[in-house]
Design a protein around this motif. Sequence first.
Motif, short mmCIF file in Angstrom:
data_model
loop_
_atom_site.label_atom_id
_atom_site.label_comp_id
_atom_site.label_asym_id
_atom_site.label_seq_id
_atom_site.Cartn_x
_atom_site.Cartn_y
_atom_site.Cartn_z
N GLN A 121 0.95 -1.30 0.07
CA GLN A 121 -0.07 0.09 0.09
C GLN A 121 0.82 1.31 0.03
OE1 GLN A 121 -3.58 0.32 0.11
NE2 GLN A 121 -2.75 2.47 -0.46
N ILE A 122 0.73 2.05 -0.91
CA ILE A 122 1.37 3.30 -1.05
C ILE A 122 0.45 4.35 -0.21
CG2 ILE A 122 1.00 4.13 -3.37
CD1 ILE A 122 3.45 5.65 -3.40
N LEU A 123 1.00 5.09 0.33
CA LEU A 123 0.12 6.29 1.23
C LEU A 123 0.99 7.74 1.13
CD1 LEU A 123 -0.52 4.39 4.73
CD2 LEU A 123 -1.97 4.58 2.86
N GLY A 124 -0.05 8.53 1.15
CA GLY A 124 0.32 10.09 1.16
C GLY A 124 -0.04 10.40 2.80
N ILE A 125 -0.15 11.42 3.12
CA ILE A 125 -0.58 12.18 4.48
C ILE A 125 -1.11 13.32 4.55
CG2 ILE A 125 1.78 12.74 5.22
CD1 ILE A 125 1.00 11.59 8.07
N GLY A 126 -2.00 13.57 5.29
CA GLY A 126 -2.88 14.83 5.08
C GLY A 126 -1.98 15.61 6.15
N SER A 127 -2.00 17.04 6.03
CA SER A 127 -1.43 17.98 7.02
C SER A 127 -1.93 17.87 8.46
CB SER A 127 -1.71 19.23 6.68
OG SER A 127 -2.84 19.73 6.23
N ASN A 128 -3.37 17.40 8.50
CA ASN A 128 -3.94 16.85 9.70
C ASN A 128 -3.58 15.38 10.22
OD1 ASN A 128 -5.43 15.31 8.18
ND2 ASN A 128 -7.51 16.25 8.76
N ALA B 150 9.67 18.14 5.21
CA ALA B 150 8.49 17.09 5.92
C ALA B 150 9.16 16.52 7.10
CB ALA B 150 7.98 16.29 4.90
N GLY B 151 10.48 16.24 7.02
CA GLY B 151 11.39 15.62 8.27
C GLY B 151 11.70 16.48 9.32
N ALA B 152 11.44 17.98 9.07
CA ALA B 152 12.01 18.92 9.84
C ALA B 152 11.81 18.89 11.51
CB ALA B 152 12.06 20.08 9.10
N GLN B 153 10.50 18.30 12.06
CA GLN B 153 10.24 18.34 13.09
C GLN B 153 10.48 16.96 14.02
OE1 GLN B 153 6.36 19.94 14.08
NE2 GLN B 153 6.44 21.51 12.33
N LEU B 154 11.22 16.07 12.98
CA LEU B 154 11.46 14.62 13.60
C LEU B 154 12.83 14.92 14.56
CD1 LEU B 154 11.47 12.45 10.46
CD2 LEU B 154 9.91 12.29 12.39
N GLN B 155 12.59 14.54 15.79
CA GLN B 155 13.63 14.79 17.07
C GLN B 155 14.77 13.86 16.71
OE1 GLN B 155 11.57 14.24 20.88
NE2 GLN B 155 10.00 15.80 20.51
N LEU B 156 14.55 12.67 16.33
CA LEU B 156 15.53 11.80 16.09
C LEU B 156 16.07 11.72 14.70
CD1 LEU B 156 14.30 8.74 18.47
CD2 LEU B 156 15.79 10.78 18.94
N ALA C 9 4.99 18.53 8.16
CA ALA C 9 6.31 18.11 9.08
C ALA C 9 5.64 17.82 10.44
CB ALA C 9 7.12 19.45 9.25
N ALA C 10 4.64 18.63 10.79
CA ALA C 10 3.89 18.11 12.07
C ALA C 10 3.21 16.80 12.12
CB ALA C 10 2.94 19.35 12.45
N ALA C 11 2.61 16.28 10.91
CA ALA C 11 2.06 14.98 10.81
C ALA C 11 2.92 14.04 10.78
CB ALA C 11 1.08 15.08 9.38
#
Length: 266
Positions: A131-138, A239-245, A205-207
Amino acid sequence: MEIHIVEDADAGATVVADVFTRTVQEAGDPGAVLGLATGSSPIPAYAELIRRHREEGLSFAGSRAFLLDEYVGLTAGHEQSYHRFIRENFIEQVDIDDAAVVSPDGAAIDPIAEAASYDRRIAEAGGVDLQILGIGSNGHIAFNEPGSSLNSRTRVVGLSRSTIQDNSRYFDSAADVPVRALSQGLGTILEARRIVLTATSAGKAAAIAQLVEGAISSRWPATVLQLHPDVVVVVDEAAGAQLQLAEDYRYARRLEIENPLDVTQG
Ligand code: F6R
């Protein structure tokens, strides 16, 4: 989860297309069952798969496909239907049989019955291999908006205000965006054997941070993917900018490349 933070959408497309290629090649006869997403996120990956089909002989012959969702009220031929989108952006340019590409019928007289039969049709095909997925901003995946049951099945859903706003770019105005969709449920999506999710841009990024590092909660529906054993997440720097790790994920990918697992060693 396997997290890839890549330079841009093209680099992401290569990673996603590699997962597709592996799945299609492993499936052998009678072909893979692909779960396809629409929207802007998977387009570079579809373009890369089309290129591999044309230039490298990658074949999808025998593959079948199920779409994640469809707007309620749009006929298959409507210019914003997902039925049409997936044909224009992928199916018509590879060798998948058009009749083997199934989506919920947005124009069904009884959308509730249409939704109820969709999971059965997926099961009858043997389930989804990839399954390929995108993600909504929410944080939605398919149209499972915040508040969706983590065990939901394909059903009629109402679109959230933020999704109507986000998707209004494809319509003349927000008022023209359908207010409902037929959407695979979170429980349906979790039954796919392998999942690859891709996202680009700061708006995601948040999602993405919640998906990878947040607590599992219907507040951010994509967090349910933490329960799945085989998920690849491919994001660009923004999109990865808020990843802590983030540094740890980069380190892990580098180590894998430098030390490939040799399964032939005793
Ligand atoms: C599309 C779908 C949606 C999108 C999501 C992101 O079939 O189910 O969940 O993946 O809304 O959309 P884009 O990629 O346009 O940002």
